[in-house]
Design a protein around this motif. Sequence first.
Motif, PDB file in Angstrom:
ATOM      1  N   THR A  27      74.251 -58.253 -25.880  1.00 37.31           N
ATOM      2  CA  THR A  27      75.458 -59.018 -26.200  1.00 37.31           C
ATOM      3  C   THR A  27      75.253 -59.820 -27.485  1.00 37.31           C
ATOM      4  O   THR A  27      76.116 -59.842 -28.368  1.00 37.31           O
ATOM      5  N   GLU A  28      74.078 -60.472 -27.561  1.00 40.45           N
ATOM      6  CA  GLU A  28      73.773 -61.280 -28.740  1.00 40.45           C
ATOM      7  C   GLU A  28      73.657 -60.399 -29.986  1.00 40.45           C
ATOM      8  O   GLU A  28      74.174 -60.746 -31.060  1.00 40.45           O
ATOM      9  N   ARG A  75      77.055 -59.432 -31.216  1.00 35.99           N
ATOM     10  CA  ARG A  75      77.682 -60.585 -31.859  1.00 35.99           C
ATOM     11  C   ARG A  75      77.187 -60.745 -33.300  1.00 35.99           C
ATOM     12  O   ARG A  75      77.989 -60.907 -34.239  1.00 35.99           O
TER      13      ARG A  75
END
Lengths: 152, 152
Positions: free
Chosen positions: B141-142, B145
Amino acid sequence: MKAGEWEDVADPELVPERLAALPSRLFGRISARADRLSTAALAATGAHRWQYAVLVALVDGGPASQATLSRRTGVHRSDLVAVLNELTAAGHVVREPDPDDRRRNVIAITRSGRNRLRSLDALVDRVQDDLLAALTRSERTELVRLLRKLSD
Amino acid sequence: MKAGEWEDVADPELVPERLAALPSRLFGRISARADRLSTAALAATGAHRWQYAVLVALVDGGPASQATLSRRTGVHRSDLVAVLNELTAAGHVVREPDPDDRRRNVIAITRSGRNRLRSLDALVDRVQDDLLAALTRSERTELVRLLRKLSD
DNA sequence: CTGATATCAGTTGTACTGATATAT
DNA sequence: CATATATCAGTACAACTGATATCA
Protein backbone atom coordinates in the motif's frame (compact mmCIF):
# COMPACT_ATOMS: atom_id res chain seq x y z
CA MET A 1 12.75 6.33 -25.06
CA LYS A 2 13.94 9.41 -26.86
CA ALA A 3 15.10 12.90 -26.02
CA GLY A 4 13.49 16.18 -27.04
CA GLU A 5 10.42 18.12 -25.97
CA TRP A 6 8.08 15.82 -24.20
CA GLU A 7 4.38 15.86 -23.69
CA ASP A 8 2.76 13.24 -21.49
CA VAL A 9 0.06 11.37 -23.36
CA ALA A 10 -1.87 10.45 -20.21
CA ASP A 11 -4.14 12.95 -18.47
CA PRO A 12 -4.12 12.17 -14.70
CA GLU A 13 -7.72 13.42 -14.43
CA LEU A 14 -8.93 10.85 -16.94
CA VAL A 15 -6.95 7.75 -15.94
CA PRO A 16 -9.29 5.27 -14.20
CA GLU A 17 -8.39 4.30 -10.63
CA ARG A 18 -7.84 0.66 -11.60
CA LEU A 19 -5.03 1.69 -13.96
CA ALA A 20 -3.66 4.54 -11.86
CA ALA A 21 -3.02 2.19 -8.94
CA LEU A 22 -1.57 -0.68 -10.96
CA PRO A 23 2.02 -1.33 -9.82
CA SER A 24 3.27 -2.78 -13.12
CA ARG A 25 1.94 0.28 -14.98
CA LEU A 26 3.45 2.69 -12.43
CA PHE A 27 6.82 1.00 -12.70
CA GLY A 28 6.74 1.22 -16.47
CA ARG A 29 5.86 4.91 -16.49
CA ILE A 30 8.33 5.94 -13.81
CA SER A 31 11.07 3.87 -15.39
CA ALA A 32 10.43 5.58 -18.74
CA ARG A 33 10.68 8.94 -17.01
CA ALA A 34 13.95 7.91 -15.36
CA ASP A 35 15.26 6.88 -18.78
CA ARG A 36 14.33 10.24 -20.28
CA LEU A 37 16.02 12.13 -17.44
CA SER A 38 19.18 10.01 -17.63
CA THR A 39 19.45 10.23 -21.38
CA ALA A 40 18.94 13.99 -21.33
CA ALA A 41 21.55 14.45 -18.60
CA LEU A 42 24.10 12.22 -20.28
CA ALA A 43 23.52 13.56 -23.79
CA ALA A 44 25.86 16.50 -23.21
CA THR A 45 28.70 14.22 -22.08
CA GLY A 46 28.30 11.70 -24.90
CA ALA A 47 28.30 8.93 -22.31
CA HIS A 48 26.23 5.82 -22.65
CA ARG A 49 23.93 5.03 -19.69
CA TRP A 50 25.87 1.85 -18.91
CA GLN A 51 29.24 3.60 -18.70
CA TYR A 52 28.40 4.86 -15.23
CA ALA A 53 27.55 1.40 -13.88
CA VAL A 54 30.74 -0.09 -15.30
CA LEU A 55 33.01 2.64 -13.93
CA VAL A 56 31.42 2.38 -10.47
CA ALA A 57 31.85 -1.41 -10.53
CA LEU A 58 35.55 -1.00 -11.34
CA VAL A 59 36.24 1.64 -8.69
CA ASP A 60 34.25 -0.07 -5.94
CA GLY A 61 35.24 -3.65 -6.76
CA GLY A 62 38.63 -3.35 -8.46
CA PRO A 63 39.79 -4.75 -11.82
CA ALA A 64 37.73 -7.65 -13.14
CA SER A 65 36.89 -9.84 -16.09
CA GLN A 66 33.98 -8.91 -18.33
CA ALA A 67 31.88 -11.74 -16.93
CA THR A 68 32.45 -10.48 -13.38
CA LEU A 69 31.69 -6.93 -14.45
CA SER A 70 28.44 -8.17 -15.92
CA ARG A 71 27.51 -9.78 -12.60
CA ARG A 72 28.46 -6.65 -10.67
CA THR A 73 26.44 -4.28 -12.84
CA GLY A 74 23.59 -6.34 -14.24
CA VAL A 75 24.63 -5.21 -17.72
CA HIS A 76 24.35 -8.16 -20.08
CA ARG A 77 27.68 -9.61 -21.22
CA SER A 78 26.60 -9.14 -24.86
CA ASP A 79 26.04 -5.42 -24.30
CA LEU A 80 29.13 -5.01 -22.16
CA VAL A 81 31.40 -5.57 -25.15
CA ALA A 82 30.27 -2.37 -26.87
CA VAL A 83 30.42 -0.34 -23.65
CA LEU A 84 34.00 -1.46 -23.03
CA ASN A 85 34.93 -0.72 -26.64
CA GLU A 86 33.74 2.87 -26.06
CA LEU A 87 35.45 3.20 -22.69
CA THR A 88 38.68 1.73 -24.05
CA ALA A 89 38.65 4.03 -27.08
CA ALA A 90 38.19 7.01 -24.74
CA GLY A 91 41.04 5.79 -22.53
CA HIS A 92 38.82 5.41 -19.46
CA VAL A 93 39.63 1.71 -19.02
CA VAL A 94 42.30 -0.70 -20.21
CA ARG A 95 41.46 -4.21 -21.42
CA GLU A 96 44.22 -6.80 -21.28
CA PRO A 97 44.26 -10.60 -21.56
CA ASP A 98 44.43 -12.31 -18.15
CA PRO A 99 47.75 -14.23 -17.96
CA ASP A 100 46.25 -16.67 -15.40
CA ASP A 101 43.21 -17.58 -17.50
CA ARG A 102 43.53 -16.84 -21.17
CA ARG A 103 39.77 -16.93 -21.76
CA ARG A 104 39.46 -13.73 -19.75
CA ASN A 105 40.20 -10.07 -20.26
CA VAL A 106 41.15 -8.03 -17.22
CA ILE A 107 39.46 -4.65 -17.26
CA ALA A 108 40.95 -1.88 -15.15
CA ILE A 109 39.99 1.76 -14.75
CA THR A 110 42.49 4.50 -15.64
CA ARG A 111 43.02 7.90 -14.07
CA SER A 112 41.01 9.39 -16.90
CA GLY A 113 38.24 6.90 -16.05
CA ARG A 114 38.22 8.04 -12.44
CA ASN A 115 37.84 11.64 -13.53
CA ARG A 116 35.07 10.65 -15.88
CA LEU A 117 33.28 8.88 -13.05
CA ARG A 118 33.50 11.94 -10.80
CA SER A 119 31.77 14.09 -13.39
CA LEU A 120 29.16 11.43 -14.10
CA ASP A 121 28.51 11.09 -10.36
CA ALA A 122 27.30 14.67 -10.18
CA LEU A 123 24.99 14.16 -13.16
CA VAL A 124 23.56 10.93 -11.79
CA ASP A 125 22.88 12.54 -8.42
CA ARG A 126 20.94 15.34 -10.09
CA VAL A 127 18.90 12.83 -12.07
CA GLN A 128 17.91 10.95 -8.90
CA ASP A 129 16.97 14.24 -7.31
CA ASP A 130 14.80 15.22 -10.26
CA LEU A 131 13.19 11.81 -10.38
CA LEU A 132 12.31 11.81 -6.67
CA ALA A 133 11.53 15.53 -6.42
CA ALA A 134 7.92 14.89 -5.36
CA LEU A 135 8.99 12.92 -2.27
CA THR A 136 10.29 14.06 1.11
CA ARG A 137 13.65 12.83 2.28
CA SER A 138 12.16 10.12 4.50
CA GLU A 139 9.81 9.00 1.75
CA ARG A 140 12.80 8.62 -0.56
CA THR A 141 14.57 6.43 1.97
CA GLU A 142 11.48 4.29 2.44
CA LEU A 143 10.97 4.00 -1.32
CA VAL A 144 14.53 2.81 -1.89
CA ARG A 145 14.12 0.28 0.90
CA LEU A 146 10.97 -1.12 -0.72
CA LEU A 147 12.50 -1.14 -4.20
CA ARG A 148 15.53 -3.04 -2.94
CA LYS A 149 13.33 -5.64 -1.31
CA LEU A 150 11.58 -6.08 -4.66
CA SER A 151 14.71 -6.37 -6.75
CA ASP A 152 16.21 -9.31 -4.84
CA MET B 1 12.11 -8.03 -22.88
CA LYS B 2 11.50 -11.57 -24.02
CA ALA B 3 9.87 -14.69 -22.73
CA GLY B 4 11.52 -18.00 -21.92
CA GLU B 5 13.80 -19.28 -19.20
CA TRP B 6 15.37 -16.40 -17.42
CA GLU B 7 18.61 -16.04 -15.54
CA ASP B 8 19.46 -12.76 -13.82
CA VAL B 9 22.80 -11.43 -15.00
CA ALA B 10 23.43 -9.48 -11.79
CA ASP B 11 24.69 -11.20 -8.64
CA PRO B 12 23.29 -9.32 -5.59
CA GLU B 13 26.42 -10.20 -3.61
CA LEU B 14 28.66 -8.44 -6.11
CA VAL B 15 26.67 -5.31 -6.92
CA PRO B 16 28.29 -2.28 -5.26
CA GLU B 17 26.15 -0.34 -2.79
CA ARG B 18 26.24 2.80 -4.95
CA LEU B 19 24.50 0.93 -7.77
CA ALA B 20 22.26 -1.23 -5.61
CA ALA B 21 20.69 1.85 -4.01
CA LEU B 22 20.31 3.88 -7.19
CA PRO B 23 16.60 4.64 -7.77
CA SER B 24 16.82 4.95 -11.57
CA ARG B 25 18.55 1.56 -11.77
CA LEU B 26 16.04 -0.06 -9.41
CA PHE B 27 13.14 1.27 -11.46
CA GLY B 28 14.66 -0.05 -14.64
CA ARG B 29 15.25 -3.52 -13.23
CA ILE B 30 11.87 -3.87 -11.54
CA SER B 31 10.10 -2.52 -14.59
CA ALA B 32 11.88 -5.10 -16.76
CA ARG B 33 10.76 -7.80 -14.35
CA ALA B 34 7.18 -6.52 -14.48
CA ASP B 35 7.35 -6.65 -18.27
CA ARG B 36 8.60 -10.23 -18.22
CA LEU B 37 5.84 -11.31 -15.83
CA SER B 38 3.12 -9.54 -17.84
CA THR B 39 4.31 -10.89 -21.15
CA ALA B 40 4.55 -14.42 -19.79
CA ALA B 41 1.07 -14.23 -18.26
CA LEU B 42 -0.52 -12.77 -21.38
CA ALA B 43 1.29 -15.06 -23.83
CA ALA B 44 -1.25 -17.84 -23.34
CA THR B 45 -4.19 -15.53 -24.10
CA GLY B 46 -2.57 -13.95 -27.17
CA ALA B 47 -3.40 -10.53 -25.75
CA HIS B 48 -1.18 -7.52 -26.14
CA ARG B 49 -0.15 -5.79 -22.90
CA TRP B 50 -2.06 -2.64 -23.92
CA GLN B 51 -5.34 -4.45 -24.50
CA TYR B 52 -6.00 -4.56 -20.78
CA ALA B 53 -5.53 -0.81 -20.31
CA VAL B 54 -7.83 -0.02 -23.24
CA LEU B 55 -10.60 -2.35 -22.07
CA VAL B 56 -10.46 -0.95 -18.53
CA ALA B 57 -10.62 2.60 -19.89
CA LEU B 58 -13.72 1.73 -21.89
CA VAL B 59 -15.54 -0.01 -19.04
CA ASP B 60 -14.64 2.57 -16.41
CA GLY B 61 -15.04 5.66 -18.58
CA GLY B 62 -17.52 4.65 -21.26
CA PRO B 63 -17.20 4.87 -25.06
CA ALA B 64 -14.63 7.36 -26.30
CA SER B 65 -12.60 8.62 -29.23
CA GLN B 66 -9.11 7.23 -29.78
CA ALA B 67 -7.55 10.50 -28.60
CA THR B 68 -9.50 10.33 -25.35
CA LEU B 69 -8.60 6.68 -24.92
CA SER B 70 -4.99 7.61 -25.33
CA ARG B 71 -5.30 10.21 -22.57
CA ARG B 72 -7.10 7.76 -20.30
CA THR B 73 -4.55 4.99 -20.70
CA GLY B 74 -1.26 6.71 -21.46
CA VAL B 75 -0.95 4.50 -24.55
CA HIS B 76 0.40 6.60 -27.41
CA ARG B 77 -2.15 7.43 -30.12
CA SER B 78 0.21 5.93 -32.74
CA ASP B 79 0.29 2.61 -30.91
CA LEU B 80 -3.39 2.67 -30.09
CA VAL B 81 -4.32 2.16 -33.73
CA ALA B 82 -2.81 -1.34 -33.83
CA VAL B 83 -4.30 -2.30 -30.45
CA LEU B 84 -7.77 -1.27 -31.63
CA ASN B 85 -7.28 -3.13 -34.90
CA GLU B 86 -6.62 -6.28 -32.86
CA LEU B 87 -9.52 -5.69 -30.48
CA THR B 88 -11.89 -4.92 -33.36
CA ALA B 89 -10.82 -8.02 -35.28
CA ALA B 90 -11.48 -10.12 -32.18
CA GLY B 91 -14.90 -8.48 -31.70
CA HIS B 92 -13.99 -7.03 -28.29
CA VAL B 93 -14.70 -3.44 -29.33
CA VAL B 94 -16.55 -1.68 -32.12
CA ARG B 95 -15.12 1.33 -33.90
CA GLU B 96 -17.55 3.67 -35.61
CA PRO B 97 -17.27 7.18 -37.03
CA ASP B 98 -18.62 9.83 -34.64
CA PRO B 99 -21.67 11.47 -36.30
CA ASP B 100 -21.12 14.68 -34.24
CA ASP B 101 -17.46 15.11 -35.21
CA ARG B 102 -16.37 13.27 -38.28
CA ARG B 103 -12.67 13.44 -37.39
CA ARG B 104 -13.34 11.03 -34.55
CA ASN B 105 -14.04 7.35 -34.17
CA VAL B 106 -16.21 6.27 -31.27
CA ILE B 107 -14.82 3.15 -29.65
CA ALA B 108 -17.18 1.05 -27.54
CA ILE B 109 -16.66 -2.22 -25.72
CA THR B 110 -18.79 -5.25 -26.63
CA ARG B 111 -20.10 -8.03 -24.43
CA SER B 112 -17.24 -10.19 -25.68
CA GLY B 113 -14.87 -7.39 -24.65
CA ARG B 114 -16.31 -7.36 -21.13
CA ASN B 115 -15.75 -11.10 -20.86
CA ARG B 116 -12.24 -10.70 -22.15
CA LEU B 117 -11.56 -8.04 -19.54
CA ARG B 118 -12.81 -10.28 -16.73
CA SER B 119 -10.35 -13.01 -17.69
CA LEU B 120 -7.51 -10.52 -18.11
CA ASP B 121 -8.34 -9.02 -14.70
CA ALA B 122 -7.50 -12.30 -13.02
CA LEU B 123 -4.20 -12.55 -14.89
CA VAL B 124 -3.22 -8.98 -14.13
CA ASP B 125 -3.98 -9.47 -10.42
CA ARG B 126 -1.71 -12.49 -10.32
CA VAL B 127 1.08 -10.57 -12.02
CA GLN B 128 0.87 -7.77 -9.44
CA ASP B 129 0.93 -10.36 -6.69
CA ASP B 130 4.01 -12.04 -8.15
CA LEU B 131 5.73 -8.73 -8.65
CA LEU B 132 5.12 -7.57 -5.07
CA ALA B 133 5.50 -10.99 -3.44
CA ALA B 134 8.45 -9.83 -1.32
CA LEU B 135 6.40 -7.10 0.38
CA THR B 136 3.82 -7.26 3.17
CA ARG B 137 0.35 -5.93 2.54
CA SER B 138 1.02 -2.60 4.24
CA GLU B 139 4.33 -2.21 2.41
CA ARG B 140 2.49 -2.72 -0.88
CA THR B 141 0.00 0.00 0.00
CA GLU B 142 2.80 2.37 0.96
CA LEU B 143 4.75 1.56 -2.21
CA VAL B 144 1.76 2.30 -4.44
CA ARG B 145 1.22 5.59 -2.60
CA LEU B 146 4.83 6.62 -3.21
CA LEU B 147 4.78 5.50 -6.86
CA ARG B 148 1.61 7.49 -7.49
CA LYS B 149 3.17 10.61 -6.00
CA LEU B 150 6.09 10.13 -8.38
CA SER B 151 4.02 9.57 -11.49
CA ASP B 152 2.10 12.87 -11.26
C1' DC C 1 -5.49 29.69 -40.93
C1' DT C 2 -5.16 26.93 -36.49
C1' DG C 3 -5.87 22.97 -34.12
C1' DA C 4 -7.49 18.21 -33.31
C1' DT C 5 -7.93 13.59 -34.99
C1' DA C 6 -6.65 9.04 -37.00
C1' DT C 7 -3.17 6.62 -39.42
C1' DC C 8 1.26 5.01 -40.98
C1' DA C 9 6.17 4.51 -41.41
C1' DG C 10 10.18 4.72 -39.15
C1' DT C 11 13.67 5.29 -34.99
C1' DT C 12 15.99 4.56 -30.51
C1' DG C 13 17.40 2.14 -26.39
C1' DT C 14 16.91 -1.80 -23.25
C1' DA C 15 17.17 -6.33 -22.55
C1' DC C 16 17.50 -9.93 -24.16
C1' DT C 17 18.48 -15.08 -27.45
C1' DG C 18 21.39 -17.93 -30.02
C1' DA C 19 25.60 -19.05 -32.09
C1' DT C 20 30.59 -19.23 -32.49
C1' DA C 21 35.59 -19.47 -31.19
C1' DT C 22 38.56 -20.21 -27.59
C1' DA C 23 40.33 -21.80 -23.43
C1' DT C 24 39.83 -24.46 -18.66
C1' DC D 1 33.39 -34.32 -22.57
C1' DA D 2 31.22 -30.19 -19.93
C1' DT D 3 31.81 -25.44 -18.58
C1' DA D 4 33.26 -20.51 -18.77
C1' DT D 5 34.51 -16.57 -21.41
C1' DA D 6 34.35 -12.94 -25.03
C1' DT D 7 32.20 -11.63 -29.18
C1' DC D 8 28.79 -10.89 -32.73
C1' DA D 9 24.38 -10.94 -35.16
C1' DG D 10 19.90 -10.61 -34.55
C1' DT D 11 15.15 -10.15 -32.03
C1' DA D 12 11.11 -8.14 -29.31
C1' DC D 13 9.17 -4.53 -27.22
C1' DA D 14 7.97 0.15 -25.32
C1' DA D 15 7.85 4.60 -26.32
C1' DC D 16 8.42 7.49 -28.95
C1' DT D 17 9.01 11.22 -33.75
C1' DG D 18 7.44 12.98 -37.96
C1' DA D 19 4.47 13.08 -41.79
C1' DT D 20 0.03 12.93 -44.00
C1' DA D 21 -5.06 13.28 -44.84
C1' DT D 22 -9.20 14.73 -42.89
C1' DC D 23 -12.22 17.58 -40.63
C1' DA D 24 -13.92 21.57 -36.97
